[in-house]
Scaffold this motif. Sequence first.
Motif, PDB file in Angstrom:
ATOM      1  N   ARG A   1       9.809   5.528 -50.412  1.00 21.61           N
ATOM      2  CA  ARG A   1       9.199   6.120 -51.602  1.00 21.61           C
ATOM      3  C   ARG A   1       7.686   6.176 -51.463  1.00 21.61           C
ATOM      4  O   ARG A   1       7.041   7.126 -51.907  1.00 21.61           O
ATOM      5  N   ASP A   2       7.125   5.149 -50.855  1.00 24.15           N
ATOM      6  CA  ASP A   2       5.683   5.150 -50.613  1.00 24.15           C
ATOM      7  C   ASP A   2       5.281   6.329 -49.754  1.00 24.15           C
ATOM      8  O   ASP A   2       4.276   7.003 -50.017  1.00 24.15           O
ATOM      9  N   ALA A   3       6.068   6.574 -48.717  1.00 23.01           N
ATOM     10  CA  ALA A   3       5.758   7.687 -47.822  1.00 23.01           C
ATOM     11  C   ALA A   3       5.820   8.998 -48.587  1.00 23.01           C
ATOM     12  O   ALA A   3       4.963   9.871 -48.435  1.00 23.01           O
ATOM     13  N   ASP A   4       6.851   9.089 -49.456  1.00 21.56           N
ATOM     14  CA  ASP A   4       6.971  10.284 -50.281  1.00 21.56           C
ATOM     15  C   ASP A   4       5.744  10.455 -51.171  1.00 21.56           C
ATOM     16  O   ASP A   4       5.166  11.546 -51.280  1.00 21.56           O
ATOM     17  N   LEU A   5       5.388   9.378 -51.812  1.00 23.39           N
ATOM     18  CA  LEU A   5       4.250   9.434 -52.725  1.00 23.39           C
ATOM     19  C   LEU A   5       2.991   9.828 -51.973  1.00 23.39           C
ATOM     20  O   LEU A   5       2.202  10.665 -52.435  1.00 23.39           O
ATOM     21  N   ASP A   6       2.852   9.274 -50.814  1.00 21.39           N
ATOM     22  CA  ASP A   6       1.693   9.575 -50.004  1.00 21.39           C
ATOM     23  C   ASP A   6       1.634  11.066 -49.707  1.00 21.39           C
ATOM     24  O   ASP A   6       0.594  11.718 -49.834  1.00 21.39           O
ATOM     25  N   GLU A   7       2.805  11.597 -49.313  1.00 20.21           N
ATOM     26  CA  GLU A   7       2.856  13.017 -48.967  1.00 20.21           C
ATOM     27  C   GLU A   7       2.504  13.868 -50.186  1.00 20.21           C
ATOM     28  O   GLU A   7       1.756  14.836 -50.101  1.00 20.21           O
TER      29      GLU A   7
ATOM     30  N   LYS B   1      -2.178   5.397 -55.741  1.00 15.03           N
ATOM     31  CA  LYS B   1      -0.870   4.903 -55.277  1.00 15.03           C
ATOM     32  C   LYS B   1      -0.538   3.569 -55.925  1.00 15.03           C
ATOM     33  O   LYS B   1       0.603   3.311 -56.333  1.00 15.03           O
ATOM     34  N   GLU B   2      -1.546   2.723 -56.009  1.00 18.19           N
ATOM     35  CA  GLU B   2      -1.327   1.407 -56.587  1.00 18.19           C
ATOM     36  C   GLU B   2      -0.900   1.515 -58.052  1.00 18.19           C
ATOM     37  O   GLU B   2      -0.007   0.806 -58.512  1.00 18.19           O
ATOM     38  N   ARG B   3      -1.502   2.440 -58.765  1.00 10.58           N
ATOM     39  CA  ARG B   3      -1.159   2.579 -60.183  1.00 10.58           C
ATOM     40  C   ARG B   3       0.265   3.089 -60.343  1.00 10.58           C
ATOM     41  O   ARG B   3       0.978   2.710 -61.262  1.00 10.58           O
TER      42      ARG B   3
ATOM     43  N   ARG C   1       9.904  -4.469 -48.944  1.00 10.19           N
ATOM     44  CA  ARG C   1       9.726  -3.045 -49.188  1.00 10.19           C
ATOM     45  C   ARG C   1      10.702  -2.218 -48.384  1.00 10.19           C
ATOM     46  O   ARG C   1      11.207  -1.206 -48.851  1.00 10.19           O
ATOM     47  N   THR C   2      10.959  -2.650 -47.175  1.00 15.12           N
ATOM     48  CA  THR C   2      11.940  -1.923 -46.379  1.00 15.12           C
ATOM     49  C   THR C   2      13.319  -2.024 -47.015  1.00 15.12           C
ATOM     50  O   THR C   2      14.037  -1.041 -47.135  1.00 15.12           O
TER      51      THR C   2
END
Lengths: 888, 108
Positions: free
Chosen positions: A20-26, A64-66, A12-13
Amino acid sequence: MSLLIRLRSVWRTLSGSRARDADLDEELRSCVEMLVERRVAAGEAPEFARRAVLRDFGGLEQVKERVREVRMGRLIDETFRDVAYALRTLRRSPMFAGAALATIALGVAANTAIFSVGYALLIQPLPFRDADRLAVIWTDQSREGYPRAPLSGPELLDLDQRAALFDGFGAIWATTAAITGTPEPEQLRVGLVSADFFTVLGAEAALGRTFQPGDEPWGASTTILLSGAVWQRRYGSDPGIVGRRIEVNGQPMTVIGVMPPGFRPMMPPDSSVPDDLEAWLPFNRRFVEGPRGQRYLRVVGRMRTGVSVADARADVARVAGEISAAHAFYGTAGRQFDLQPFQADSTRDVRTALVVLAAGVAILLLMACVNVGSVLVARAAARSREFAVKAALGAGRARLVRQHLAESLTLGALGAGLGVGLGYAGLRVLLALTPPALSRMQLASVNVPVVAMCVGTVLVWMTLLSLAPAREAFRARAAAALQGDRRSTPGRAHRRLRSALTLAQVSLSVVLMVFALLLVRTVQRVQQMHPGFAADGVLSFRLALPASRYQAQESFNAFSRSLQESLATLPGAGAAAVISHAPYDHVPNWGGPYLAAEGADRATAPQADYRAVSPGAMELLGVALLEGRFFTESDDQRSAAVAIVDERLAARTWPGQSAIGRRIGVDPNVGGAPTAWTTIVGVVRHVRHRHPVEEVRPQVYFPSRQVVRNPSVYLVKTSGEAAALAGAVRERLRALDAALPVYDVRPLSAYVDDARALREFTATLASIFAAMALLLAAVGVYGLMAYSVTERTRELAIRVALGARRHEVVRLVVSGFSMTMVAGVAAGLAMATAGAAWLRHELYGVAPWDPIAVGLTVSVLAMVATAAGLLPTRRAMRADPVVALRAE
Amino acid sequence: MARELDLVRGTLALLILSTLELEPRHGVAIADRIEQVTRGAFRVGAGSLFPALHRLEQEGLIAGEWTLAGGRRTRTYRLTATGRRQLAAHRRDWQRAVQAVQLVLDGG
């Protein structure tokens, strides 16, 4: 953190998806906050509102998973398309694709074959229960020149009773026994074992059972365990064999079980316990009471769970210390035991060879990938325009990289798949050609770990090798590329890259060639070295005279003498003789201490190998007599005890003086005490009969008429082919005594070949790999030169048009390329020297920086590289400059 | 079942694109707008909305960027040129599909 989680995190890194995960989370959180605010503004309590929002959301993580799933599906979809595109591209250049696939396939095939062997022998656990708990125990008498000696019966009992960290000890000793009765009497290779040997080893019978405590007889054995091979061959795989009575050594015995057909004890080769033992008998109950000095048992121990090797070794050493103190027999020197892990010990002779071969094929695979990779660089250069267009159309950088990688990885995967198939076939061929002396190699098979390693290696190399030109593909100035400007710099960068790759190929092939030549030279030196006897034209066979009929020494000698005389009269035969052991024999060694003077300390007496020879044996074998005389028929059981020693023993014991007439105390019956005094009547040249290369121990020879050895080896010298005499010999023996089982009928040189088999095998394979490497390097050099010349066609054409002479232009082209070659060879030599130092143990009579090996490598490589490099240059020289210029 | 999902997915994409035709919006605003315009008939949950948004973004039909909305950093989406073209095409397809179904239902 489990490995899987760690890997995912790395992935992932690397792929930037963490960002992108962090972005999505935000993004999601801000939405949640907005909705919460709304509800609070409408009057709900904050926590209530938050819980309601999250519930409506359906859980933050699920959403997030979806989203991730959508992304993943995208990735897979695109990957499929990239691979399809790559395949289409490859199909458009079938020659390149074919050559690349063939190159990779060859590299992978070699790796598959060798790794299969290496895996089966070195890595795969032994087929015994909890095999990593097994250890081999040796007596360590390095000071007397016997670092790995067997143990005696009382010592086995001591270990059993005194050692604390072991579940048990088992012992085995290889000998022979005669099966009489239908269809034909046969001499079998038999293992005499302690009752719990199979339990300790962790092996089970296929039919019936193995021995158990309580099976040991008081007198002669009454039970026998058969091997699968004998059961199939002699008893037609009869399922009712268990409980049947058969006659062995004149005694009726009950078959208590049959071992599985593929069973091998897998003991270390120098333990003289062959893998193909045909039956097992239990020791009698009193064997642990035998003489303390009678060492013949090969001992296996099973360490308790959780016990480390170091602790086990210390435990065994402690027992050695205790018994040294408890028994005056050991004198001041005491007894030392050594312990080695079973699997490591049983592969110590092949390990270095296998590692060398594995390194060789790994290098070969790298070269194959580099070869293909450098062609891919050229293709990438030609397609820089295509990349520029794609980039202009909006393809992300990552997408371009993935597309670029798709081609190399598809190529790599296809080539690897092909290679594995080829490797499987290659392994079958290899195993068919394996000399019988290396029979353990038959355990090799292509399995999942091997395939995974080979395919994985290819994919890794191809990824690394295509990332470099990929970087160039982006640096390409899109505008320049789109304008079709050939002067854009990607060409030069690509050329540098290809030079570097070719340099790597040249240096790697230097390494492989040097290694192969060193091994070949070693084989040459070993073959040249005179072992002290001549095995050509000598046929040998073994004969065990049944004790019941040849009890007295007189009758034994009489039979032996008449047989010798009879054999000597065979047509084509010159002389016949008897010896106790064949050279490089697999039967257990016979040896013991020798004392030079009465009263010398027995415990520190040096060790010698004992052999018994008949009159005429040494002459038949061409052993050189240095002093005194050979044995004659008058040296028999009625005359004084005599012996012949070798020059080493004489020189060490009585330096500068004659050994003739002196007396030594020996122990031919291996009772543990060198109390039989004998007079030396002859000194011979040392015979290398234990090992082709090492000088192991000095030798003491007894007359076979005085010291009876049964079974023994009969020799017949013939002027022609030794094997041709085999039929006649069998006939004559049957005529003399039909019930005598004769076995191991083979030319004496077969033993010599067996001893050299591993070394020659390794050298042969290494040479094949070196030849393949040379071919790859030649192709690589040719490719580089062709590429370079094509690249510079315009420049060269201009120079010629401006009046440059041909040889000047050639020099221009060649000079750059020469630097690469010289650098490659130098780098290769440096690596080869470093590696060869580690190879030292495999070499004999050849220094790691052997001038002939190095010189030959450099000259062959220089010739090949020059030829490969000049070919495209000549072609370019003949091209018409006008045509070249116009082609722009 | 698959057909239903496709219909739903396609419809949702159409709705989202349509919502963004006039002005860029962020996720919550899109959901609000859809609910508003359909008068509560379609309530898009987060579990459907965000995957759809990201898929459309990957296909290049919408483009997202970080903006400040209500003092908070959030992602706002706008229709791209390609998205506009797709929207027009989808609209035509939808009209055609509706007309066809209507014909069948009318028994004509």
